[in-house]
Design a protein around this motif. Structure first.
Motif, mmCIF file in Angstrom:
data_model
loop_
_atom_site.group_PDB
_atom_site.id
_atom_site.type_symbol
_atom_site.label_atom_id
_atom_site.label_comp_id
_atom_site.label_asym_id
_atom_site.label_seq_id
_atom_site.Cartn_x
_atom_site.Cartn_y
_atom_site.Cartn_z
ATOM 1 N N ARG A 79 44.906 37.033 54.670
ATOM 2 C CA ARG A 79 45.174 36.623 53.291
ATOM 3 C C ARG A 79 44.441 35.333 52.913
ATOM 4 N N PHE A 133 41.450 37.101 47.099
ATOM 5 C CA PHE A 133 41.276 38.041 46.005
ATOM 6 C C PHE A 133 41.493 37.345 44.665
ATOM 7 N N ASN A 134 40.591 37.602 43.741
ATOM 8 C CA ASN A 134 40.786 37.176 42.364
ATOM 9 C C ASN A 134 40.545 38.388 41.474
ATOM 10 N N THR A 135 40.687 38.190 40.183
ATOM 11 C CA THR A 135 40.544 39.328 39.265
ATOM 12 C C THR A 135 39.192 39.996 39.402
ATOM 13 N N SER A 190 37.032 40.056 42.013
ATOM 14 C CA SER A 190 36.844 40.790 43.267
ATOM 15 C C SER A 190 37.674 42.073 43.289
ATOM 16 N N ILE A 191 38.869 42.043 42.674
ATOM 17 C CA ILE A 191 39.715 43.234 42.631
ATOM 18 C C ILE A 191 39.093 44.302 41.736
ATOM 19 N N GLY A 237 36.056 45.617 43.400
ATOM 20 C CA GLY A 237 36.481 46.427 44.537
ATOM 21 C C GLY A 237 36.922 47.809 44.110
ATOM 22 N N GLY A 238 37.709 47.883 43.034
ATOM 23 C CA GLY A 238 38.147 49.176 42.527
ATOM 24 C C GLY A 238 36.978 50.032 42.068
ATOM 25 N N ALA A 267 36.735 41.251 52.388
ATOM 26 C CA ALA A 267 36.901 42.068 51.181
ATOM 27 C C ALA A 267 36.237 43.427 51.374
ATOM 28 N N ALA A 270 37.922 47.210 51.127
ATOM 29 C CA ALA A 270 37.391 48.269 50.269
ATOM 30 C C ALA A 270 37.035 49.504 51.091
#
Length: 210
Positions: free
Chosen positions: A36, A41-43, A45-46, A49-50, A92, A96
């Motif tokens: 962690r 993670f921030n907005t 990278s998320i 990633g998606g 990260a 993914a």
């Protein structure tokens, strides 16, 4: 006491796929807990990633060739994971990759044992994120990540699929030939697409906006 053993007796009735998925979920939780502080993670990278997982999953349906016991040559379905790892780092990227591996179970699972499930799906795709170790050389990262995926499939092959080896052929040699026959072409496709000028410019543009 009898009732206690009856509870655990039910576990023997679980299918390999179910056991494997449960183990995957536990490992993902442990990975997120232990990493962690490094994941950060921030907005952005998320969201990336998606999109990365979705793009890789879509590309995995564009198959040049499908192998009989699992595995296929696709239109560079690993490349988005490599690029994401290159930009956001290996932790990260591994997250993914694991996500993509779980989706691969939905797409076209070939499962004979829960350990084999781990090797061929979350582990094999998760280690693609190790490409992020090479932050200054994406092609080298692609080769390394691909090699790590090959090793996961290679171990799975000679441990769990030895029976498919032609008579008289060493299972280790069979697993090597079988898995390199689709991993290597896939890596070559990834590298060729990466060197397309417009693709490189797009990647550089994304990095400059980070």
């Amino acid at each position: 006491m009898k009732g206690f053993f009856e509870i655990f007796k039910k576990f023997s009735e679980l299918k390999p796929e179910t056991i494997g998925i449960l183990v995957v979920l536990v490992l993902v939780c442990l990975f997120l807990i232990l990493g962690r502080n490094r994941l950060k993670f921030n907005t952005k990278s998320i969201v990336y990633g998606g999109l990365t997982i979705a793009l890789s999953f879509i590309l995995s349906y564009i198959r040049v060739y499908k192998m009989p016991q699992g595995g296929s040559i696709t239109l560079a379905s690993m490349l988005p994971i490599f690029v994401y790892s290159y930009i956001f780092g290996p932790f990260a990227g591994i997250a993914a990759g694991i996500g993509l591996g779980i989706l691969q179970l939905i797409q076209d699972a070939y499962v004979v044992h829960w350990v084999q499930l781990l090797l061929d799906y979350p582990i094999a795709f998760g280690v693609l994120g190790l490409a992020g170790l090479f932050r200054k050389n994406l092609p080298l990262g692609i080769l390394f990540g691909g090699l790590m995926r090959f090793l996961a499939h290679f171990l799975s092959g000679f441990i769990f699929f030895a029976e498919y080896a032609p008579k008289g052929m060493n299972p280790i040699y069979y697993s090597f030939v079988y898995n390199i026959s689709y991993i290597l072409p896939e890596l070559i496709i990834c590298i060729i697409i990466y060197y397309i000028p417009n693709v490189r410019k797009s990647i550089d543009r994304i990095i400059s906006n980070m």
